[in-house]
Scaffold this active site. Structure first.
Site, PDB file in Angstrom:
ATOM      1  N   HIS A 117       0.815  -1.203   0.000  1.00 44.57           N
ATOM      2  CA  HIS A 117       0.000   0.000   0.000  1.00 44.57           C
ATOM      3  C   HIS A 117       0.849   1.253   0.000  1.00 44.57           C
ATOM      4  O   HIS A 117       1.922   1.292   0.597  1.00 44.57           O
ATOM      5  CB  HIS A 117      -0.939   0.002   1.200  1.00 44.57           C
TER       6      HIS A 117
ATOM      7  N   GLY B 134      -6.192  -2.547  -5.076  1.00 42.46           N
ATOM      8  CA  GLY B 134      -6.703  -2.908  -3.751  1.00 42.46           C
ATOM      9  C   GLY B 134      -8.024  -2.254  -3.372  1.00 42.46           C
ATOM     10  O   GLY B 134      -8.995  -2.938  -3.046  1.00 42.46           O
TER      11      GLY B 134
ATOM     12  N   ASP C 107      -7.943  -6.425  -3.078  1.00 41.32           N
ATOM     13  CA  ASP C 107      -7.715  -7.088  -1.787  1.00 41.32           C
ATOM     14  C   ASP C 107      -8.737  -8.202  -1.589  1.00 41.32           C
ATOM     15  O   ASP C 107      -8.412  -9.291  -1.113  1.00 41.32           O
ATOM     16  CB  ASP C 107      -7.829  -6.085  -0.630  1.00 41.32           C
TER      17      ASP C 107
ATOM     18  N   ASP D 223       1.386   0.244   4.763  1.00 41.86           N
ATOM     19  CA  ASP D 223       1.991   1.539   5.072  1.00 41.86           C
ATOM     20  C   ASP D 223       1.279   2.099   6.296  1.00 41.86           C
ATOM     21  O   ASP D 223       0.180   2.636   6.196  1.00 41.86           O
ATOM     22  CB  ASP D 223       1.838   2.489   3.888  1.00 41.86           C
TER      23      ASP D 223
ATOM     24  N   HIS E 197      -9.636   2.298   2.637  1.00 46.92           N
ATOM     25  CA  HIS E 197     -10.169   0.954   2.458  1.00 46.92           C
ATOM     26  C   HIS E 197      -9.690   0.031   3.576  1.00 46.92           C
ATOM     27  O   HIS E 197      -9.464  -1.154   3.393  1.00 46.92           O
ATOM     28  CB  HIS E 197      -9.796   0.410   1.073  1.00 46.92           C
TER      29      HIS E 197
ATOM     30  N   ASP F 252     -11.216  -3.395   3.997  1.00 49.51           N
ATOM     31  CA  ASP F 252     -10.741  -4.409   3.059  1.00 49.51           C
ATOM     32  C   ASP F 252      -9.423  -5.009   3.532  1.00 49.51           C
ATOM     33  O   ASP F 252      -9.204  -6.218   3.444  1.00 49.51           O
ATOM     34  CB  ASP F 252     -10.551  -3.814   1.657  1.00 49.51           C
TER      35      ASP F 252
ATOM     36  N   ARG G  17      -7.698 -10.950   8.103  1.00 53.50           N
ATOM     37  CA  ARG G  17      -8.518 -11.914   8.843  1.00 53.50           C
ATOM     38  C   ARG G  17      -8.575 -13.239   8.089  1.00 53.50           C
ATOM     39  O   ARG G  17      -8.410 -14.313   8.678  1.00 53.50           O
ATOM     40  CB  ARG G  17      -9.923 -11.365   9.074  1.00 53.50           C
TER      41      ARG G  17
END
Length: 126
Positions: free
Chosen positions: A12, A60, A65, A85, A92, A95, A101
């Site tokens: 990111h 993403g 993502d 980052d 987001h 996401d 997870r």
């Protein structure tokens, strides 16, 4: 994704160049993997490592993502390297958390920074 093990590469914001550099440094190792990446990150990796074949998903925040999360849920990703980052806002964020997870739920090795990614790649080449 039969045959080669698969790795998802995501970075990111200001971490994209760091991940492209990481990929370049480990280009020979990554050549033995099927590589999936989010859109912009995948483009940077292809520029840094023209010999690698990179399957690019959407960007993403535009669903990439989630596309990689779906690949994790269906058992098509073996490892996730995800340079987050922490110093920039992530609109987001939900996401990002969902992807992390899923990697946790499905027990996929996941690196969130370069130091951990270096350890995972070193272990994967043994």
């Amino acid at each position: 994704m039969a045959g080669k093990p698969s790795i998802a590469l995501i970075a990111h914001d200001q971490k994209k160049d760091d991940l492209a550099d990481f990929a370049h440094r480990h280009e020979a190792v990554l050549a033995g993997w099927q590589i999936v990446a989010t859109g912009t990150t995948g483009g940077r990796i292809q520029q840094a490592c023209p010999s690698l074949s990179v399957q690019r998903m959407k960007s993403g925040p535009l669903g990439g993502d989630q596309q990689i999360g779906a690949l994790i849920a269906t058992g098509e990703i073996d490892m996730l390297i995800f340079f987050v980052d922490p110093l920039t806002a992530m609109p987001h964020d939900v996401d990002v958390k969902a992807l992390m997870r899923l990697a946790t739920v499905y027990d996929i090795p996941m690196a969130l920074n370069r130091a951990t990614a270096e350890l995972m790649i070193a272990h994967a080449t043994r």
